[in-house]
Design a protein around this motif. Structure first.
Motif, PDB file in Angstrom:
ATOM      1  N   TYR A 169      -4.346  -9.583  -0.090  1.00 19.81           N
ATOM      2  CA  TYR A 169      -4.239  -9.977   1.301  1.00 19.81           C
ATOM      3  C   TYR A 169      -4.736 -11.419   1.448  1.00 19.81           C
ATOM      4  O   TYR A 169      -5.635 -11.850   0.715  1.00 19.81           O
ATOM      5  CB  TYR A 169      -5.073  -9.056   2.197  1.00 19.81           C
ATOM      6  CG  TYR A 169      -4.470  -7.691   2.398  1.00 19.81           C
ATOM      7  CD1 TYR A 169      -3.452  -7.489   3.315  1.00 19.81           C
ATOM      8  CD2 TYR A 169      -4.924  -6.594   1.669  1.00 19.81           C
ATOM      9  CE1 TYR A 169      -2.897  -6.233   3.507  1.00 19.81           C
ATOM     10  CE2 TYR A 169      -4.381  -5.332   1.855  1.00 19.81           C
ATOM     11  CZ  TYR A 169      -3.368  -5.158   2.775  1.00 19.81           C
ATOM     12  OH  TYR A 169      -2.818  -3.918   2.953  1.00 19.81           O
TER      13      TYR A 169
ATOM     14  N   ASP B 237      -9.638  -4.231   0.141  1.00 22.87           N
ATOM     15  CA  ASP B 237      -9.289  -3.456  -1.044  1.00 22.87           C
ATOM     16  C   ASP B 237      -8.815  -4.391  -2.153  1.00 22.87           C
ATOM     17  O   ASP B 237      -7.863  -5.150  -1.966  1.00 22.87           O
ATOM     18  CB  ASP B 237      -8.180  -2.456  -0.698  1.00 22.87           C
ATOM     19  CG  ASP B 237      -8.090  -1.336  -1.723  1.00 22.87           C
ATOM     20  OD1 ASP B 237      -8.546  -1.547  -2.865  1.00 22.87           O
ATOM     21  OD2 ASP B 237      -7.573  -0.255  -1.383  1.00 22.87           O
TER      22      ASP B 237
ATOM     23  N   LYS C 244     -14.871   5.077   1.972  1.00 21.64           N
ATOM     24  CA  LYS C 244     -14.237   4.406   3.105  1.00 21.64           C
ATOM     25  C   LYS C 244     -14.424   5.181   4.410  1.00 21.64           C
ATOM     26  O   LYS C 244     -14.741   4.570   5.441  1.00 21.64           O
ATOM     27  CB  LYS C 244     -12.755   4.193   2.803  1.00 21.64           C
ATOM     28  CG  LYS C 244     -12.023   3.414   3.884  1.00 21.64           C
ATOM     29  CD  LYS C 244     -10.542   3.322   3.589  1.00 21.64           C
ATOM     30  CE  LYS C 244     -10.270   2.493   2.355  1.00 21.64           C
ATOM     31  NZ  LYS C 244      -8.810   2.297   2.154  1.00 21.64           N
TER      32      LYS C 244
ATOM     33  N   ALA D  64      -9.163   1.534   9.871  1.00 25.18           N
ATOM     34  CA  ALA D  64      -8.815   1.602   8.443  1.00 25.18           C
ATOM     35  C   ALA D  64      -8.145   0.321   7.971  1.00 25.18           C
ATOM     36  O   ALA D  64      -8.288  -0.066   6.816  1.00 25.18           O
ATOM     37  CB  ALA D  64      -7.884   2.795   8.189  1.00 25.18           C
ATOM     38  N   ARG D  65      -7.415  -0.370   8.853  1.00 26.20           N
ATOM     39  CA  ARG D  65      -6.727  -1.587   8.420  1.00 26.20           C
ATOM     40  C   ARG D  65      -7.703  -2.712   8.079  1.00 26.20           C
ATOM     41  O   ARG D  65      -7.406  -3.565   7.237  1.00 26.20           O
ATOM     42  CB  ARG D  65      -5.760  -2.054   9.506  1.00 26.20           C
ATOM     43  CG  ARG D  65      -6.400  -2.446  10.810  1.00 26.20           C
ATOM     44  CD  ARG D  65      -5.371  -2.989  11.778  1.00 26.20           C
ATOM     45  NE  ARG D  65      -5.983  -3.374  13.048  1.00 26.20           N
ATOM     46  CZ  ARG D  65      -6.155  -2.576  14.079  1.00 26.20           C
ATOM     47  NH1 ARG D  65      -5.759  -1.310  13.982  1.00 26.20           N
ATOM     48  NH2 ARG D  65      -6.713  -2.997  15.197  1.00 26.20           N
ATOM     49  N   ASP D  66      -8.896  -2.716   8.729  1.00 26.32           N
ATOM     50  CA  ASP D  66      -9.894  -3.730   8.380  1.00 26.32           C
ATOM     51  C   ASP D  66     -10.454  -3.504   6.984  1.00 26.32           C
ATOM     52  O   ASP D  66     -10.659  -4.461   6.224  1.00 26.32           O
ATOM     53  CB  ASP D  66     -11.024  -3.718   9.407  1.00 26.32           C
ATOM     54  CG  ASP D  66     -10.570  -4.205  10.773  1.00 26.32           C
ATOM     55  OD1 ASP D  66      -9.467  -4.775  10.849  1.00 26.32           O
ATOM     56  OD2 ASP D  66     -11.300  -3.991  11.755  1.00 26.32           O
TER      57      ASP D  66
ATOM     58  N   ARG E 225      -8.855  -1.982   4.670  1.00 25.87           N
ATOM     59  CA  ARG E 225      -7.762  -2.219   3.730  1.00 25.87           C
ATOM     60  C   ARG E 225      -7.661  -3.692   3.333  1.00 25.87           C
ATOM     61  O   ARG E 225      -7.168  -4.020   2.254  1.00 25.87           O
ATOM     62  CB  ARG E 225      -6.447  -1.736   4.337  1.00 25.87           C
ATOM     63  CG  ARG E 225      -5.333  -1.490   3.328  1.00 25.87           C
ATOM     64  CD  ARG E 225      -4.124  -0.877   3.979  1.00 25.87           C
ATOM     65  NE  ARG E 225      -4.401   0.458   4.486  1.00 25.87           N
ATOM     66  CZ  ARG E 225      -4.350   0.791   5.767  1.00 25.87           C
ATOM     67  NH1 ARG E 225      -4.036  -0.102   6.679  1.00 25.87           N
ATOM     68  NH2 ARG E 225      -4.602   2.033   6.154  1.00 25.87           N
TER      69      ARG E 225
ATOM     70  N   ASN F  14     -12.841 -11.636   4.386  1.00 27.85           N
ATOM     71  CA  ASN F  14     -12.087 -11.654   3.136  1.00 27.85           C
ATOM     72  C   ASN F  14     -11.774 -13.109   2.828  1.00 27.85           C
ATOM     73  O   ASN F  14     -10.768 -13.660   3.270  1.00 27.85           O
ATOM     74  CB  ASN F  14     -10.804 -10.833   3.259  1.00 27.85           C
ATOM     75  CG  ASN F  14      -9.999 -10.835   1.978  1.00 27.85           C
ATOM     76  OD1 ASN F  14     -10.502 -11.204   0.908  1.00 27.85           O
ATOM     77  ND2 ASN F  14      -8.740 -10.463   2.070  1.00 27.85           N
TER      78      ASN F  14
ATOM     79  N   GLY G 217      -7.099   5.050  -4.219  1.00 23.18           N
ATOM     80  CA  GLY G 217      -6.943   4.586  -2.851  1.00 23.18           C
ATOM     81  C   GLY G 217      -8.100   4.949  -1.945  1.00 23.18           C
ATOM     82  O   GLY G 217      -8.467   4.174  -1.080  1.00 23.18           O
ATOM     83  N   GLY G 218      -8.673   6.125  -2.069  1.00 21.85           N
ATOM     84  CA  GLY G 218      -9.675   6.564  -1.101  1.00 21.85           C
ATOM     85  C   GLY G 218     -10.983   6.977  -1.718  1.00 21.85           C
ATOM     86  O   GLY G 218     -11.752   7.699  -1.097  1.00 21.85           O
TER      87      GLY G 218
ATOM     88  N   PHE H  51      -5.000  -4.496  -3.427  1.00 25.57           N
ATOM     89  CA  PHE H  51      -3.969  -5.189  -2.684  1.00 25.57           C
ATOM     90  C   PHE H  51      -4.347  -6.656  -2.542  1.00 25.57           C
ATOM     91  O   PHE H  51      -5.531  -7.005  -2.514  1.00 25.57           O
ATOM     92  CB  PHE H  51      -3.783  -4.571  -1.293  1.00 25.57           C
ATOM     93  CG  PHE H  51      -3.466  -3.099  -1.335  1.00 25.57           C
ATOM     94  CD1 PHE H  51      -2.184  -2.661  -1.600  1.00 25.57           C
ATOM     95  CD2 PHE H  51      -4.450  -2.148  -1.123  1.00 25.57           C
ATOM     96  CE1 PHE H  51      -1.890  -1.310  -1.651  1.00 25.57           C
ATOM     97  CE2 PHE H  51      -4.173  -0.799  -1.166  1.00 25.57           C
ATOM     98  CZ  PHE H  51      -2.881  -0.385  -1.431  1.00 25.57           C
TER      99      PHE H  51
ATOM    100  N   ARG I 280     -16.402   3.172  -3.309  1.00 24.60           N
ATOM    101  CA  ARG I 280     -16.425   1.792  -3.765  1.00 24.60           C
ATOM    102  C   ARG I 280     -17.860   1.367  -4.029  1.00 24.60           C
ATOM    103  O   ARG I 280     -18.799   1.834  -3.370  1.00 24.60           O
ATOM    104  CB  ARG I 280     -15.796   0.868  -2.713  1.00 24.60           C
ATOM    105  CG  ARG I 280     -14.322   1.121  -2.460  1.00 24.60           C
ATOM    106  CD  ARG I 280     -13.494   0.708  -3.649  1.00 24.60           C
ATOM    107  NE  ARG I 280     -12.065   0.902  -3.404  1.00 24.60           N
ATOM    108  CZ  ARG I 280     -11.140   0.783  -4.328  1.00 24.60           C
ATOM    109  NH1 ARG I 280     -11.490   0.488  -5.561  1.00 24.60           N
ATOM    110  NH2 ARG I 280      -9.875   0.968  -4.026  1.00 24.60           N
TER     111      ARG I 280
END
Length: 435
Positions: A103, A98, A80, A91-93, A95, A117, A57-58, A101, A61
């Motif tokens: 999206y 990622d 990140k 953080a949601r941007d 995410r 994205n 998760g963290g 997940f 990358r």
């Protein structure tokens, strides 16, 4: 006495508070125990790999960085939190980018970056660089995106900013990928649907069901990209927020102006202070400020008005430029959506045609069943007469008449035929089925 009772009621025992923590620490190397018993230390529960989750998760990358000035690309690994601090992104941007997940497509304009994205392309675009996320499932798409972006930067003939070029390449890659999938789906669907209209089979119906599921999923993805482009085109503030080069130039110009004004203020303050020291005559406190300070203030005010007017005019022009760019790809993605809509309508028409054929077969079966029931009724009448004459009665005057049995069969057959014809005429008159 009362103080002791209050302390015993309010404060928990020290042994009970520390016991579970010791058990939790001892069970940490083997995983976290999830179970009903508190004293088992996680031995009877389910083991969860917390370290693996934290790493996935963290962790760092792998990105491909494309420089805006030279077009050079390099592979970098960035965590990140470092990206969040460097580009001032929530953080949601991040995410949204990622790959663990799923999206939907999104284009987000922020203060210092544009987060994209778009299908297989996940990137962060700034005024100086583009960071493209590397994914094993989309390694070819990332390589094609980087190559096309480098080619555009080398062969750049207009004054289009770097962020618009990178955004255009990402939109082109997403639209091309979705259009290619739509064309592939059309090439597979139309022959299958034509075959279904000629002959209905269970295998073809199953293939048509799978194709319709693919069509619904692809239509949803295309619709999402179209909605994102349309939402950007409808909001001038979002489009102005995406012009990162102009904001960077404004920030640099404002910093230079502040430094220049500070230097001028220091020089004016020093000259006025030296003049005050050198003059022996006293200066009245109600006297006006020096002429050089008033001139500098008026010049600064006029320059700020000129810069604000120039920046607003430039923003309007750039918004129109970005709007034209988005309109071009809006037409492309809308054409792809129209193709998918046409294919869906063709599938619906084929389903309606198949249902009509099945209804026609069902009606033919009902007609045949009605005819069979009518014929059975006539034969039943004939069988009743035959049964009466088949009984072994000794005293029957009809049996003694010559040719009586033959005439009975003839009259019964003619009566049955007349009854059958009357029933058919009745069915035709009531339009139960065309005859």
């Amino acid at each position: 006495m009362d103080q002791d009772i209050k302390q015993r009621l309010l404060l928990p025992p020290r042994v009970a508070a520390n016991g579970p923590h010791r058990r939790g620490k001892s069970a940490a190397p083997g995983g976290v125990g999830v179970g009903g018993g508190g004293g088992g230390g996680g031995g009877g529960g389910m083991a969860i790999d917390v370290h693996g989750l934290k790493k996935r998760g963290g962790g760092r990358r792998s990105w491909v960085r494309v420089d805006a000035a030279t077009g050079a690309s390099e592979a970098v690994e960035v965590a990140k939190p470092a990206l969040m601090r460097r580009l001032d992104l929530p953080a949601r941007d991040l995410r949204l980018l990622d790959p663990l997940f799923v999206y939907p497509s999104a284009i987000l304009g922020r203060e210092r970056a544009v987060v994209c994205n778009l299908e297989r392309i996940r990137c962060i675009i700034t005024a100086d660089e583009a960071l493209v996320l590397r994914d094993q499932d989309a390694e070819g798409a990332v390589r094609m995106y980087v190559d096309e972006l480098q080619r555009r930067l080398v062969d750049r003939a207009d004054d289009l900013p770097f962020e618009f070029i990178a955004l255009e390449v990402a939109l082109e890659a997403a639209c091309s990928f979705l259009d290619a999938q739509a064309v592939e789906l059309e090439a597979e669907a139309y022959p299958l649907l034509d075959e279904l209209t000629a002959k209905i089979s269970t295998l073809d119906l199953e293939r048509a069901r799978r194709l319709k599921s693919k069509l619904v999923a692809l239509t949803r993805r295309v619709q999402k990209v179209r909605d994102e482009i349309e939402q950007l085109m409808d909001d001038d503030g979002d489009m102005a927020e995406m012009y990162l080069t102009e904001k960077k130039m404004r920030m640099e110009a404002s910093l230079l102006d502040q430094q220049g004004l500070q230097g001028i203020g220091n020089n004016v303050f020093g000259s006025s202070f030296s003049a005050q020291v050198s003059l022996s005559a006293p200066v009245s406190p109600a006297s006006s400020p020096p002429a050089s300070w008033r001139l500098e203030k008026q010049f600064s005010f006029a320059r700020s008005r000129h810069d604000s007017f120039k920046s607003s005019e430039s923003s309007q022009y750039n918004i129109e430029e970005l709007e034209m760019l988005l309109e071009a790809y809006f037409v492309v993605i809308d054409y792809t959506l129209n193709k998918l809509t046409s294919l869906k309508e063709y599938i619906d028409d084929t389903e309606d045609f198949i249902n009509i054929q099945l209804d026609n077969v069902r009606n033919q079966l009902i007609q045949f069943e009605l005819l069979l029931t009518t014929a059975t009724f006539v034969v039943a009448i004939f069988g009743v007469v035959s049964g009466v004459f088949g009984m072994n009665f000794e005293q029957m005057d009809v049996l003694k008449v010559p040719h009586a049995f033959e005439w009975t069969l003839i009259i019964t057959g003619v009566s049955g035929a007349v009854i059958f014809a009357c029933l058919l005429w009745y069915f035709k008159k009531r339009r139960f089925f065309p005859l």
